[in-house]
Design a protein around this motif. Structure first.
Motif, short mmCIF file in Angstrom:
data_model
loop_
_atom_site.label_atom_id
_atom_site.label_comp_id
_atom_site.label_asym_id
_atom_site.label_seq_id
_atom_site.Cartn_x
_atom_site.Cartn_y
_atom_site.Cartn_z
N LEU A 7 -4.83 -0.19 -10.29
CA LEU A 7 -3.86 0.74 -9.72
C LEU A 7 -2.69 0.94 -10.67
CD1 LEU A 7 -2.68 2.47 -7.51
CD2 LEU A 7 -1.91 0.39 -6.34
N VAL A 8 -2.20 -0.14 -11.26
CA VAL A 8 -1.09 -0.03 -12.21
C VAL A 8 -1.49 0.86 -13.38
CG1 VAL A 8 0.34 -1.30 -13.86
CG2 VAL A 8 -0.03 -2.22 -11.56
N ALA A 9 -2.71 0.69 -13.89
CA ALA A 9 -3.17 1.51 -15.00
C ALA A 9 -3.21 2.99 -14.61
CB ALA A 9 -4.55 1.04 -15.46
N ASN A 10 -3.65 3.28 -13.40
CA ASN A 10 -3.69 4.67 -12.93
C ASN A 10 -2.28 5.25 -12.82
OD1 ASN A 10 -6.48 4.72 -12.73
ND2 ASN A 10 -6.51 4.12 -10.57
N LEU A 11 -1.36 4.45 -12.32
CA LEU A 11 0.02 4.92 -12.21
C LEU A 11 0.62 5.21 -13.58
CD1 LEU A 11 1.38 2.54 -9.42
CD2 LEU A 11 0.82 4.95 -9.20
N TRP A 13 3.51 -4.70 -0.96
CA TRP A 13 3.89 -5.70 0.04
C TRP A 13 3.27 -7.06 -0.29
CZ3 TRP A 13 5.48 -4.43 5.54
CH2 TRP A 13 5.67 -5.60 6.28
N MET A 14 1.95 -7.09 -0.49
CA MET A 14 1.23 -8.35 -0.72
C MET A 14 1.25 -8.68 -2.21
SD MET A 14 0.48 -9.18 2.32
CE MET A 14 -0.62 -10.56 2.01
N LEU A 21 4.71 0.35 -1.15
CA LEU A 21 3.34 0.85 -1.27
C LEU A 21 2.40 -0.25 -0.80
CD1 LEU A 21 1.78 3.32 -2.46
CD2 LEU A 21 1.64 2.05 -4.60
N THR A 22 1.64 0.00 0.28
CA THR A 22 0.87 -1.09 0.87
C THR A 22 -0.30 -0.57 1.69
OG1 THR A 22 1.01 -2.93 2.44
CG2 THR A 22 2.50 -1.09 2.80
N ALA A 23 -1.26 -1.44 1.89
CA ALA A 23 -2.38 -1.12 2.78
C ALA A 23 -2.03 -1.35 4.23
CB ALA A 23 -3.60 -1.97 2.40
N ARG A 24 -0.90 -1.97 4.51
CA ARG A 24 -0.48 -2.22 5.90
C ARG A 24 -0.03 -0.89 6.53
NH1 ARG A 24 1.21 -7.59 7.34
NH2 ARG A 24 0.74 -9.11 5.70
N ASP A 25 -0.78 -0.40 7.48
CA ASP A 25 -0.48 0.92 8.04
C ASP A 25 -0.12 0.89 9.52
OD1 ASP A 25 -2.93 0.26 9.05
OD2 ASP A 25 -3.98 2.06 8.34
N GLU A 26 0.07 -0.31 10.08
CA GLU A 26 0.46 -0.41 11.49
C GLU A 26 1.95 -0.14 11.63
OE1 GLU A 26 -1.60 -0.82 14.01
OE2 GLU A 26 -3.33 -0.94 12.64
N LYS A 71 -1.82 2.83 1.35
CA LYS A 71 -3.00 3.01 0.50
C LYS A 71 -4.20 3.34 1.39
CE LYS A 71 -1.33 -0.68 -2.58
NZ LYS A 71 -1.62 -2.01 -3.12
N PRO A 72 -5.12 4.17 0.91
CA PRO A 72 -5.08 4.93 -0.35
C PRO A 72 -4.12 6.11 -0.25
CG PRO A 72 -7.03 5.52 0.89
CD PRO A 72 -6.36 4.41 1.66
N PHE A 73 -3.70 6.60 -1.40
CA PHE A 73 -2.71 7.68 -1.43
C PHE A 73 -3.02 8.61 -2.60
CE2 PHE A 73 -1.27 4.26 -4.08
CZ PHE A 73 -0.80 4.90 -5.22
#
Length: 241
Positions: free
Chosen positions: A12-16, A52-53, A79-84, A102-104
């Motif tokens: 993900l860092v590489a993509n950013l 977050w994690m 930026l996180t997978a936590r979507d609640e 994520k995903p975004f």
């Protein structure tokens, strides 16, 4: 924009980096919480993308330390997978300015970051920074203390702005140097000379001293009571110098 990405997913860092650098932005990256927090308080960034994690210190704790201990107002997008919903509320309560799950889509992230930095710049232009009877008007660049105009040359005024924005938090020498010279500070201890001049104008004529030297750390600008409370919080033994 100059961005800090605190994220342990290397792909993900590489993509950013590929996406944002191709559009003229500058990025730094940190793979864990402590490293991200160190970069956030010692370097200048227009915005921070914070996972977050994270290893060693999670993003929410990084954010709390950045806001409450360092006194930083840099825009932070979590930026996180936590979507609640409870997770989002927790993120905002910790000090996040925006929250993206994520995903975004990379263009959406870019637009959100541009909006955050634009709002932050707008707040700065319309704000009067004040500690005790010391004021800096960021619109007119006028400095006063106790209603008395103070005359500072630009380098000292920039240092004063950074110190006021972080008050009563500590500001490291690295951060102050970067605010003046970016990544190319001059040889010798020019920062000490500028701080001496700032202290001469801001504190010299007044009985209440606001600028404290933090040995081996940097400086703090705060009223004595606020400085004492901050020192108890961060464990530093603050002395005026």
């Amino acid at each position: 924009m100059r961005l800090l990405v605190v994220e342990d997913n290397r792909n993900l860092v590489a993509n950013l980096f590929d996406y944002f650098e191709a559009r003229g932005h500058t990025l730094d990256a940190a793979p864990d919480g402590p490293t991200g927090l160190h970069l956030a308080v010692t370097q200048h960034y227009d915005a921070i993308v914070l996972d977050w994690m994270l290893p060693r210190l999670d993003g929410r704790e990084v954010l709390r330390s950045l806001r409450e201990e360092a006194g930083s107002n840099v825009p932070v997008l979590m930026l996180t997978a936590r979507d609640e919903l409870p997770d989002k509320i927790a993120g905002f309560r910790a000090g996040a300015d925006d929250y993206l799950t994520k995903p975004f889509a990379l263009p959406e992230l870019e637009v959100r970051l541009e909006a955050l930095t634009a709002r932050a710049a707008g707040r700065g232009r319309n704000r009067v920074l004040q500690v005790a009877d010391l004021k800096l008007d960021l619109t007119t660049l006028e400095v006063s203390r106790g209603g008395r105009p103070l005359h500072l040359y630009p380098a000292c005024r920039k240092l004063l702005e950074v110190l006021l924005q972080s008050s009563p938090g500590a500001v490291t020498r690295d951060r102050l140097e970067h605010s003046l010279w970016g990544d190319s500070p001059p040889d010798g201890d020019m920062l000490r000379s500028h701080i001496y001049e700032l202290r001469r104008v801001v504190d010299g004529p007044f009985p209440l001293k606001l600028i404290q030297t933090l040995p081996r750390v940097g400086y703090r600008l705060a009223a004595p009571a606020e400085a004492a409370h901050a020192a108890e919080h961060d464990g530093h033994d603050d002395r005026t110098g």
